[in-house]
Design a protein around this motif. Structure first.
Motif, PDB file in Angstrom:
ATOM      1  N   LEU A 167       0.814  -1.209   0.000  1.00 16.61           N
ATOM      2  CA  LEU A 167       0.000   0.000   0.000  1.00 16.61           C
ATOM      3  C   LEU A 167       0.849   1.262   0.000  1.00 16.61           C
ATOM      4  N   LEU A 168       2.092   1.123   0.455  1.00 18.34           N
ATOM      5  CA  LEU A 168       2.951   2.282   0.641  1.00 18.34           C
ATOM      6  C   LEU A 168       4.373   1.915   0.234  1.00 18.34           C
ATOM      7  N   ARG A 169       4.999   2.776  -0.563  1.00 20.91           N
ATOM      8  CA  ARG A 169       6.414   2.609  -0.886  1.00 20.91           C
ATOM      9  C   ARG A 169       7.228   3.461   0.073  1.00 20.91           C
ATOM     10  N   THR A 170       8.229   2.861   0.682  1.00 19.97           N
ATOM     11  CA  THR A 170       9.011   3.568   1.696  1.00 19.97           C
ATOM     12  C   THR A 170      10.486   3.674   1.341  1.00 19.97           C
ATOM     13  N   ASP A 171      10.884   3.216   0.165  1.00 14.75           N
ATOM     14  CA  ASP A 171      12.280   3.299  -0.253  1.00 14.75           C
ATOM     15  C   ASP A 171      12.516   4.683  -0.834  1.00 14.75           C
ATOM     16  N   GLY A 172      13.211   5.532  -0.096  1.00 22.96           N
ATOM     17  CA  GLY A 172      13.404   6.907  -0.535  1.00 22.96           C
ATOM     18  C   GLY A 172      12.192   7.738  -0.156  1.00 22.96           C
ATOM     19  N   VAL A 173      11.602   8.409  -1.134  1.00 28.46           N
ATOM     20  CA  VAL A 173      10.413   9.232  -0.886  1.00 28.46           C
ATOM     21  C   VAL A 173       9.197   8.331  -0.686  1.00 28.46           C
ATOM     22  N   GLU A 175       5.549   6.988  -0.912  1.00 23.55           N
ATOM     23  CA  GLU A 175       4.557   7.124  -1.982  1.00 23.55           C
ATOM     24  C   GLU A 175       3.437   6.130  -1.765  1.00 23.55           C
ATOM     25  N   LEU A 176       2.201   6.611  -1.833  1.00 30.15           N
ATOM     26  CA  LEU A 176       1.034   5.747  -1.731  1.00 30.15           C
ATOM     27  C   LEU A 176       0.805   5.082  -3.077  1.00 30.15           C
ATOM     28  N   THR A 177       0.662   3.767  -3.090  1.00 31.74           N
ATOM     29  CA  THR A 177       0.441   3.049  -4.344  1.00 31.74           C
ATOM     30  C   THR A 177      -1.030   3.124  -4.741  1.00 31.74           C
ATOM     31  N   ALA A 178      -1.329   2.628  -5.934  1.00 28.17           N
ATOM     32  CA  ALA A 178      -2.732   2.568  -6.364  1.00 28.17           C
ATOM     33  C   ALA A 178      -3.533   1.692  -5.408  1.00 28.17           C
ATOM     34  N   ALA A 179      -2.929   0.575  -4.980  1.00 26.49           N
ATOM     35  CA  ALA A 179      -3.607  -0.285  -4.009  1.00 26.49           C
ATOM     36  C   ALA A 179      -3.801   0.443  -2.692  1.00 26.49           C
ATOM     37  N   GLY A 180      -2.847   1.304  -2.343  1.00 23.80           N
ATOM     38  CA  GLY A 180      -2.973   2.076  -1.113  1.00 23.80           C
ATOM     39  C   GLY A 180      -4.117   3.066  -1.172  1.00 23.80           C
ATOM     40  N   ARG A 181      -4.312   3.682  -2.327  1.00 19.36           N
ATOM     41  CA  ARG A 181      -5.438   4.602  -2.486  1.00 19.36           C
ATOM     42  C   ARG A 181      -6.768   3.852  -2.366  1.00 19.36           C
ATOM     43  N   GLU A 182      -6.818   2.669  -2.973  1.00 19.83           N
ATOM     44  CA  GLU A 182      -8.037   1.862  -2.858  1.00 19.83           C
ATOM     45  C   GLU A 182      -8.275   1.444  -1.417  1.00 19.83           C
ATOM     46  N   CYS A 184      -7.365   3.055   1.281  1.00 21.95           N
ATOM     47  CA  CYS A 184      -7.843   4.222   2.016  1.00 21.95           C
ATOM     48  C   CYS A 184      -9.337   4.451   1.768  1.00 21.95           C
ATOM     49  N   ALA A 185      -9.743   4.312   0.516  1.00 19.70           N
ATOM     50  CA  ALA A 185     -11.169   4.494   0.212  1.00 19.70           C
ATOM     51  C   ALA A 185     -12.005   3.464   0.943  1.00 19.70           C
ATOM     52  N   GLY A 186     -11.549   2.203   0.960  1.00 23.97           N
ATOM     53  CA  GLY A 186     -12.290   1.158   1.653  1.00 23.97           C
ATOM     54  C   GLY A 186     -12.314   1.333   3.157  1.00 23.97           C
ATOM     55  N   ALA A 187     -11.257   1.948   3.705  1.00 27.09           N
ATOM     56  CA  ALA A 187     -11.180   2.145   5.156  1.00 27.09           C
ATOM     57  C   ALA A 187     -11.841   3.446   5.601  1.00 27.09           C
ATOM     58  N   GLY A 218      -1.542  10.315   6.312  1.00 32.23           N
ATOM     59  CA  GLY A 218      -1.327   9.976   7.713  1.00 32.23           C
ATOM     60  C   GLY A 218      -2.268  10.721   8.637  1.00 32.23           C
ATOM     61  N   ALA A 219      -2.488  12.009   8.352  1.00 32.29           N
ATOM     62  CA  ALA A 219      -3.383  12.812   9.178  1.00 32.29           C
ATOM     63  C   ALA A 219      -4.831  12.329   9.067  1.00 32.29           C
ATOM     64  N   ARG A 220      -5.267  12.037   7.842  1.00 35.32           N
ATOM     65  CA  ARG A 220      -6.657  11.597   7.660  1.00 35.32           C
ATOM     66  C   ARG A 220      -6.886  10.212   8.261  1.00 35.32           C
ATOM     67  N   LEU A 221      -5.874   9.335   8.222  1.00 32.89           N
ATOM     68  CA  LEU A 221      -6.008   8.025   8.854  1.00 32.89           C
ATOM     69  C   LEU A 221      -6.153   8.185  10.366  1.00 32.89           C
TER      70      LEU A 221
END
Length: 263
Positions: A167-173, A175-182, A184-187, A218-221
């Motif tokens: 759901l989230l890429r943490t290597d370097g910057v 980044e929320l993935t497409a699966a991560g956006r989905e 978030c919408a489901g949650a 992070g804030a909205r979660l």
């Protein structure tokens, strides 16, 4: 004064006078050859103190220069020189968080390189270097807000679970993935941006010494968790958070993390 072809001084104001010779521009410095760059990197690691710094940083936490000086047993002034050498070689980076500056491995690729070298040199090496770093009361170290998002062991558990789940890429910057956006919408995590705040950012956790999820997501979660009663504030107030029974179920269902991950 310049001389004319007849040997007479020429007047620089005279258009017919020959122009003085232009000074040639300095040639650009050649880029370091690949072998030189490799030698520079190897030289940065070819010191016992700097190797000990890298071994400590492989745990994934960030440390202050003073803490690294205590770990490696060198003077703070000596540590400064070692860190400059490692940063120039691209092995480490320094981040500022509040009044403090923290040192960490530059990125995941560098960590894999250093870990591979350590495994080659020390096949039976001990587990990751462990030094107590938590200076906060345990409730704050367990779960709290960092500005407006999760921090402490809860914040890291959420970040790690999102990374493991793709759901989230943490290597370097971050980044929320497409699966991560989905996800978030489901949650029920609203990602509508109304200002210039980045959707995702990495924030260095001052107790865990690792980067946790910040930014709008992070804030909205965190807001979603407070509104749904997954977490609550202690009666004494402050930034501490208490994970409720409903929160334990929600974090398990949504991210696969149980209470032991943030105990």
């Amino acid at each position: 004064m310049h001389q004319s072809p007849a040997g007479q001084p020429s007047d620089p104001r005279d258009p017919a006078s020959p122009a003085p010779a232009a000074t040639p521009a300095p040639a650009p410095a050649p880029a370091a050859a690949p072998a030189a760059r490799l030698a520079s990197l190897a030289g940065a690691l070819a010191d016992e103190t700097r190797a000990a710094i890298c071994m400590a940083l492989l745990e994934g936490r960030a440390w202050t220069a003073g803490e690294l000086a205590r770990i490696t047993g060198v003077a703070p002034s000596t540590m400064t020189g070692h860190l400059v050498r490692l940063e120039e070689a691209g092995v480490c980076v320094t981040e500022r968080q509040g009044r403090h500056r923290y040192v960490r491995i530059a990125d995941a690729a560098t960590a894999r390189l250093v870990d591979g070298l350590a495994s080659f040199a020390i096949p039976d090496r001990d587990a990751a270097h462990a030094v107590p770093v938590v200076g906060a009361p345990d409730p704050l170290a367990r779960a709290r807000t960092c500005y407006d998002h999760f921090a402490g062991r809860l914040g890291m558990a959420v970040t790690d679970a999102m990374e493991r789940g793709g759901l989230l890429r943490t290597d370097g910057v971050f980044e929320l993935t497409a699966a991560g956006r989905e996800w978030c919408a489901g949650a029920g995590v609203d990602l509508v941006q109304t200002g210039r705040r980045p959707l995702v950012s990495a924030c260095l956790d001052w107790t865990e010494r690792r980067r946790h999820l910040g930014g709008l997501a992070g804030a909205r979660l965190c807001t979603r968790a407070l509104d749904a009663g997954w977490v609550g504030r202690p009666a004494s107030g402050g930034r501490g958070l208490l994970v409720t029974a409903a929160g334990e179920r929600a974090f398990t269902e949504l991210l696969g993390i149980g209470p032991e991950a943030y105990a």
